[in-house]
Design a protein around this motif. Structure first.
Motif, PDB file in Angstrom:
ATOM      1  N   ARG A 168      36.285 -70.515  60.352  1.00 10.38           N
ATOM      2  CA  ARG A 168      35.781 -70.730  61.708  1.00 10.38           C
ATOM      3  C   ARG A 168      36.754 -70.171  62.742  1.00 10.38           C
ATOM      4  N   ALA A 169      38.040 -70.352  62.507  1.00  9.82           N
ATOM      5  CA  ALA A 169      39.040 -69.827  63.441  1.00  9.82           C
ATOM      6  C   ALA A 169      38.975 -68.303  63.497  1.00  9.82           C
ATOM      7  N   TYR A 170      38.770 -67.662  62.334  1.00 14.12           N
ATOM      8  CA  TYR A 170      38.628 -66.195  62.313  1.00 14.12           C
ATOM      9  C   TYR A 170      37.411 -65.767  63.128  1.00 14.12           C
ATOM     10  N   VAL A 171      36.277 -66.442  62.939  1.00 14.30           N
ATOM     11  CA  VAL A 171      35.058 -66.076  63.672  1.00 14.30           C
ATOM     12  C   VAL A 171      35.276 -66.208  65.172  1.00 14.30           C
ATOM     13  N   LEU A 172      35.941 -67.265  65.596  1.00 15.11           N
ATOM     14  CA  LEU A 172      36.225 -67.434  67.022  1.00 15.11           C
ATOM     15  C   LEU A 172      37.160 -66.342  67.533  1.00 15.11           C
ATOM     16  N   ALA A 173      38.191 -66.039  66.753  1.00 10.45           N
ATOM     17  CA  ALA A 173      39.187 -65.054  67.195  1.00 10.45           C
ATOM     18  C   ALA A 173      38.593 -63.657  67.292  1.00 10.45           C
ATOM     19  N   VAL A 174      37.778 -63.283  66.312  1.00 12.07           N
ATOM     20  CA  VAL A 174      37.231 -61.925  66.299  1.00 12.07           C
ATOM     21  C   VAL A 174      36.199 -61.732  67.402  1.00 12.07           C
ATOM     22  N   ASN A 175      35.691 -62.841  67.941  1.00 12.55           N
ATOM     23  CA  ASN A 175      34.705 -62.766  69.022  1.00 12.55           C
ATOM     24  C   ASN A 175      35.266 -63.176  70.379  1.00 12.55           C
ATOM     25  N   ALA A 213      30.312 -70.338  65.481  1.00 11.63           N
ATOM     26  CA  ALA A 213      31.339 -70.403  64.436  1.00 11.63           C
ATOM     27  C   ALA A 213      31.052 -71.525  63.457  1.00 11.63           C
ATOM     28  N   ASN A 214      30.604 -72.662  63.973  1.00 13.38           N
ATOM     29  CA  ASN A 214      30.301 -73.796  63.096  1.00 13.38           C
ATOM     30  C   ASN A 214      29.099 -73.516  62.204  1.00 13.38           C
ATOM     31  N   LEU A 215      28.118 -72.760  62.712  1.00  9.57           N
ATOM     32  CA  LEU A 215      26.976 -72.375  61.892  1.00  9.57           C
ATOM     33  C   LEU A 215      27.367 -71.338  60.844  1.00  9.57           C
ATOM     34  N   THR A 216      28.343 -70.513  61.170  1.00 10.80           N
ATOM     35  CA  THR A 216      28.723 -69.423  60.277  1.00 10.80           C
ATOM     36  C   THR A 216      29.525 -69.910  59.084  1.00 10.80           C
ATOM     37  N   ALA A 217      30.463 -70.812  59.310  1.00  8.54           N
ATOM     38  CA  ALA A 217      31.405 -71.185  58.251  1.00  8.54           C
ATOM     39  C   ALA A 217      31.657 -72.684  58.248  1.00  8.54           C
ATOM     40  N   THR A 218      32.060 -73.185  57.090  1.00  6.43           N
ATOM     41  CA  THR A 218      32.453 -74.586  56.959  1.00  6.43           C
ATOM     42  C   THR A 218      33.967 -74.736  56.884  1.00  6.43           C
ATOM     43  N   ASP A 265      25.742 -72.874  49.394  1.00  6.45           N
ATOM     44  CA  ASP A 265      24.826 -74.012  49.264  1.00  6.45           C
ATOM     45  C   ASP A 265      24.650 -74.760  50.577  1.00  6.45           C
ATOM     46  N   ARG A 266      25.521 -74.520  51.564  1.00  5.06           N
ATOM     47  CA  ARG A 266      25.424 -75.174  52.866  1.00  5.06           C
ATOM     48  C   ARG A 266      25.040 -74.204  53.980  1.00  5.06           C
ATOM     49  N   ASP A 267      24.498 -73.044  53.611  1.00  7.98           N
ATOM     50  CA  ASP A 267      24.085 -72.069  54.622  1.00  7.98           C
ATOM     51  C   ASP A 267      22.971 -72.691  55.464  1.00  7.98           C
ATOM     52  N   ALA A 268      23.247 -72.849  56.765  1.00  6.71           N
ATOM     53  CA  ALA A 268      22.292 -73.500  57.664  1.00  6.71           C
ATOM     54  C   ALA A 268      21.583 -72.521  58.581  1.00  6.71           C
ATOM     55  N   ILE A 269      21.723 -71.217  58.307  1.00  6.59           N
ATOM     56  CA  ILE A 269      21.075 -70.202  59.137  1.00  6.59           C
ATOM     57  C   ILE A 269      19.642 -69.994  58.644  1.00  6.59           C
ATOM     58  N   GLY A 270      18.673 -70.256  59.506  1.00  5.85           N
ATOM     59  CA  GLY A 270      17.276 -70.026  59.155  1.00  5.85           C
ATOM     60  C   GLY A 270      16.887 -70.704  57.855  1.00  5.85           C
ATOM     61  N   ASP A 271      16.140 -69.966  57.030  1.00  3.53           N
ATOM     62  CA  ASP A 271      15.677 -70.514  55.750  1.00  3.53           C
ATOM     63  C   ASP A 271      16.370 -69.856  54.560  1.00  3.53           C
TER      64      ASP A 271
END
Length: 282
Positions: free
Chosen positions: A167-174, A157-162, A212-218
């Motif tokens: 982040r709460a949505y990502v946690l809830a949906v999973n 969740a922390n990698l997905t969203a700032t 601009d803060r996407d931390a997934i891969g490159d």
């Protein structure tokens, strides 16, 4: 609030739930969500886009209320089957992360069905890659998923969203999803979607966008170069946003999306492309 009508598409090994709404006679825009999310990930964009466009929002297989085991190629087949259900001869595909990889695969397979694409926070399916890169990433994901408790879910969740709400949505949906299932979805993306074809170019107008803060891969470092190599592509960066850029900064993302859709949604494709390559038109 835009009223959405629920539908289901029965597939040989899954049932795909999808929703439609917006301007019935407007150009059709299909919104494809990211990995481990569902159609509600597009909630911040629905009302604004629905004012001028006809919306289609599926839950990908094994996501949301859709059933079936996730497999990237099967998910692409599902979207193609969904397009068969629609009356529009062409659609704009808007994808985030996994949804953008699926959009690329649909376009690669059947470019005549697509008038334009928006590819957000995603890798290029056809870029050249180090041969062992996918296998190494899958191994890393499996190692991370071995941790007990909800540490892996919070890390994802922390990698997905700032944004805390995102982040709460990502946690809830999973909340129902095991680490093993999450890794299986991501592994299928890595091993099936990413198929090098360096000479391929996107055959329709495209918007390549990332937070601009996407931390997934490159993604944050490679998308600009990808856009520069695509004759029909535009490029945008969403400030103060991570991998789920449409959720982290919905106002800016929606503005960029609408501006692009208004420019291209009613414009015929600028090239005719077969799966074997491209033949441009002028």
């Amino acid at each position: 609030m835009t009223a959405l009508q629920a539908h289901e598409l029965v597939r040989p090994d899954a049932t795909i739930q999808y929703w439609t709404g917006g301007t019935a006679d407007g150009p059709t825009v299909v919104l494809l969500h990211g990995a481990t999310m569902d159609h509600r990930a597009w909630a911040p964009q629905v009302d604004a886009v629905a004012e001028r466009f006809h919306l289609v929002l599926p839950d990908l297989r094994s996501h949301g209320t859709s059933t079936g085991e996730f497999d990237f190629d099967a998910a692409v087949d599902d979207v193609v089957a969904l397009l068969d259900e629609l009356t529009a001869p062409q659609v704009v595909l808007v994808g985030l992360s996994l949804g953008a990889n699926i959009a690329q695969a649909v376009l690669y397979r059947d470019p005549a069905r697509v008038s334009a694409v928006v590819l957000a926070d995603a890798t290029c399916n056809t870029a050249a890659r180090q041969p062992l890169a996918a296998a190494m990433t899958v191994a890393m994901l499996n190692a991370q998923a071995m941790f007990t408790g909800d540490g892996f879910a919070h890390h994802a969740a922390n990698l997905t969203a700032t944004d805390p709400g995102a982040r709460a949505y990502v946690l809830a949906v999973n909340a129902h999803r095991s680490n093993k299932e999450t890794v299986a979805i991501l592994s299928s993306l890595l091993t099936s979607a990413l198929q090098p074809d360096p000479d391929y170019r996107l055959p329709v107008p495209a918007l390549l966008v990332h937070g601009d803060r996407d931390a997934i891969g490159d993604i944050a470092t490679s998308t600009r170069a990808w856009a520069q190599s695509e004759p029909l592509a535009e490029y945008a960066v969403i400030p103060s946003a991570g991998h789920a850029s449409n959720l982290d900064n919905p106002e800016k993302f929606t503005a960029v999306l609408l501006a692009f859709l208004d420019r291209v949604a009613s414009t015929p494709p600028l090239a005719d492309v077969g799966r074997e390559g491209q033949t441009g038109t002028s």
